[in-house]
Design an enzyme around this catalytic site. Sequence first.
Site, PDB file in Angstrom:
ATOM      1  N   SER A 237       0.919  -1.220  -0.066  1.00  0.00           N
ATOM      2  CA  SER A 237      -0.055   0.100  -0.074  1.00  0.00           C
ATOM      3  C   SER A 237       0.987   1.345  -0.041  1.00  0.00           C
ATOM      4  O   SER A 237       2.014   1.236  -0.225  1.00  0.00           O
ATOM      5  CB  SER A 237      -0.896  -0.074   1.206  1.00  0.00           C
ATOM      6  OG  SER A 237      -0.084   0.388   2.481  1.00  0.00           O
ATOM      7  N   LYS A 238       0.189   2.258  -0.016  1.00  0.00           N
ATOM      8  CA  LYS A 238       0.916   3.779  -0.095  1.00  0.00           C
ATOM      9  C   LYS A 238       1.878   3.749   1.078  1.00  0.00           C
ATOM     10  O   LYS A 238       2.765   4.607   0.798  1.00  0.00           O
ATOM     11  CB  LYS A 238       0.113   4.747   0.109  1.00  0.00           C
ATOM     12  CG  LYS A 238      -0.514   4.884  -1.303  1.00  0.00           C
ATOM     13  CD  LYS A 238      -1.334   6.482  -1.369  1.00  0.00           C
ATOM     14  CE  LYS A 238      -2.127   6.574  -2.638  1.00  0.00           C
ATOM     15  NZ  LYS A 238      -3.464   6.830  -2.348  1.00  0.00           N
ATOM     16  N   ARG A 239       1.811   3.143   2.076  1.00  0.00           N
ATOM     17  CA  ARG A 239       2.776   3.147   3.355  1.00  0.00           C
ATOM     18  C   ARG A 239       4.194   2.962   2.920  1.00  0.00           C
ATOM     19  O   ARG A 239       5.164   2.937   3.423  1.00  0.00           O
ATOM     20  CB  ARG A 239       2.214   2.392   4.426  1.00  0.00           C
ATOM     21  CG  ARG A 239       0.888   2.862   5.018  1.00  0.00           C
ATOM     22  CD  ARG A 239       0.731   2.131   6.413  1.00  0.00           C
ATOM     23  NE  ARG A 239       0.318   0.643   5.992  1.00  0.00           N
ATOM     24  CZ  ARG A 239       1.015  -0.457   6.338  1.00  0.00           C
ATOM     25  NH1 ARG A 239       1.995  -0.411   6.745  1.00  0.00           N
ATOM     26  NH2 ARG A 239       0.482  -1.585   5.918  1.00  0.00           N
ATOM     27  N   HIS A 240       4.139   1.880   1.810  1.00  0.00           N
ATOM     28  CA  HIS A 240       5.371   1.337   1.503  1.00  0.00           C
ATOM     29  C   HIS A 240       5.862   1.902   0.273  1.00  0.00           C
ATOM     30  O   HIS A 240       7.174   1.761  -0.202  1.00  0.00           O
ATOM     31  CB  HIS A 240       5.074  -0.040   0.710  1.00  0.00           C
ATOM     32  CG  HIS A 240       4.672  -1.320   1.782  1.00  0.00           C
ATOM     33  ND1 HIS A 240       3.461  -1.393   1.711  1.00  0.00           N
ATOM     34  CD2 HIS A 240       5.143  -1.740   2.937  1.00  0.00           C
ATOM     35  CE1 HIS A 240       3.030  -2.477   2.894  1.00  0.00           C
ATOM     36  NE2 HIS A 240       4.126  -2.508   3.434  1.00  0.00           N
ATOM     37  N   GLY A 241       5.402   3.186   0.034  1.00  0.00           N
ATOM     38  CA  GLY A 241       6.126   4.075  -0.908  1.00  0.00           C
ATOM     39  C   GLY A 241       5.244   4.134  -2.244  1.00  0.00           C
ATOM     40  O   GLY A 241       3.956   3.761  -2.144  1.00  0.00           O
TER      41      GLY A 241
END
Length: 466
Positions: A237-241
């Site tokens: 998800s966006k948390r990973h970049g």
Amino acid sequence: MIRVRFAPSPTGHLHIGGARTALFNYLFARNNNGKFILRIEDTDRTRSTDEYIEAIIEGMKWLRLEWDEGPFRQTDRFDVYKSYVEKLVKEGKAYHCYCSPDELEQRRKEAMAQGKPQKYDGRCRNLTTPVSGITPAVRFKMPQEGQVVVVDMMRGKVVFENDQLDDLIIMRSDGTPTYNFTVVVDDVDMKITHVIRGDDHLNNTPKQLHIYKALGYEIPLFAHLPMILGADKTRLSKRHGATSVMAYREMGYLPDALVNYLVRLGWSYGDQEVFTREELIEHFSFENVGKSSAVFNPEKLLWLNSQYIIKSNPEELRELVIPFLENAGIIQKGQEIDKQWLSKAIKTLQERAKTLVELASSLRYYIAEDIEYNEKAKAKFLNEKSLPYLKELKESIESPSDFSAQGLENIFKAIVEKHGIKLGALAQPVRVAITGGTESPGIFEVLEVLGKEKTIKRLEKAIKAI
Ligand code: GLU
């Protein structure tokens, strides 16, 4: 004839997971001389937008995942779904449901409190007369006993208990059909032979199988692809970049490098890492698709991108890098630039630039009239010690001289030998004078590409600065 489809919901950009699903469908179709269909699942009108449809199409085009039919839009096919819904109602395989969202919510809460399954309680299943004054939704009559088996190309048989399945709504009271129904109608209408999608849909498949049966259709084969995870093993998800495909374009990735990376997230062919598109099409098969989730590794993607930059030809890279030069303000939009010269400059940098952004940024010292010094590099190399050598180099270059890399090497050598110094004692100060920093391709090549006039100007500037 093998027919597969990619069926994105346009509620966001094309992301890494979606692109990999599209890619596996595309490769499977091409490998089998089949057809690849693009279908936009936009029945959820509150979340779907035309901008996202365009963005998804742009992403697919950028990755060169060419489709053979479509893009179809489900919102153009409401009449079709409606006629199938009516057919099922008529045959007693679906029924009108008059329960309001508030009532359903209330009952769901009660069921939860009592620890009962939170599925529709079947209240309207056996109504014989319509409730006046309420426009009903339509629910599908799920079998309530027995089992249903999903046969998956990678996982084999997956068994589901029918009593776990809900009488799902196939048409809302506003007349809009729902995903699990439209997907079956479309896959049948579009003669899809293999449904290849993310395993987040695996729980939907048993429901869909019952709809196939109710409509009297043959069931296609299924492949549910394991999710892509981030480094912490949670769903990517966006948390990973960055997760949107177009973000990778902006960061200077080559589409073929991203495709190559995506295919390896779940598929392998011996220990080969780098594949041409032709090789991918030739070798792709589900036998080599893994059952476990793959972890997205940005460093590996970056490495692969650098490999693609190295093996691209400079002319190709030139066309790709021009927009990045414009964005970085290194050239103006539409500015004329000597293309042959630019290719030559690119050639010197291919081994070092890992992205088009880096490539553009390194090209700055070739293209710009002037450079700025990195302060540390300046302090270390542009000083009293290097001053006489820089002056001497400038003079040697100013007198008629061979300005090829070879000719320049001879000039450098003569100075170095005369003073009994190491090549670095001259080359590093020159590098700082020319590029502003301490890292660049071989200095002779750099000077040859930069040209005599600019080289002299920059040496003069450095001499003055000292
Ligand atoms: N529209 C669904 C999604 O974007 C895909 C459905 C399918 O492939 O069956 O998740």
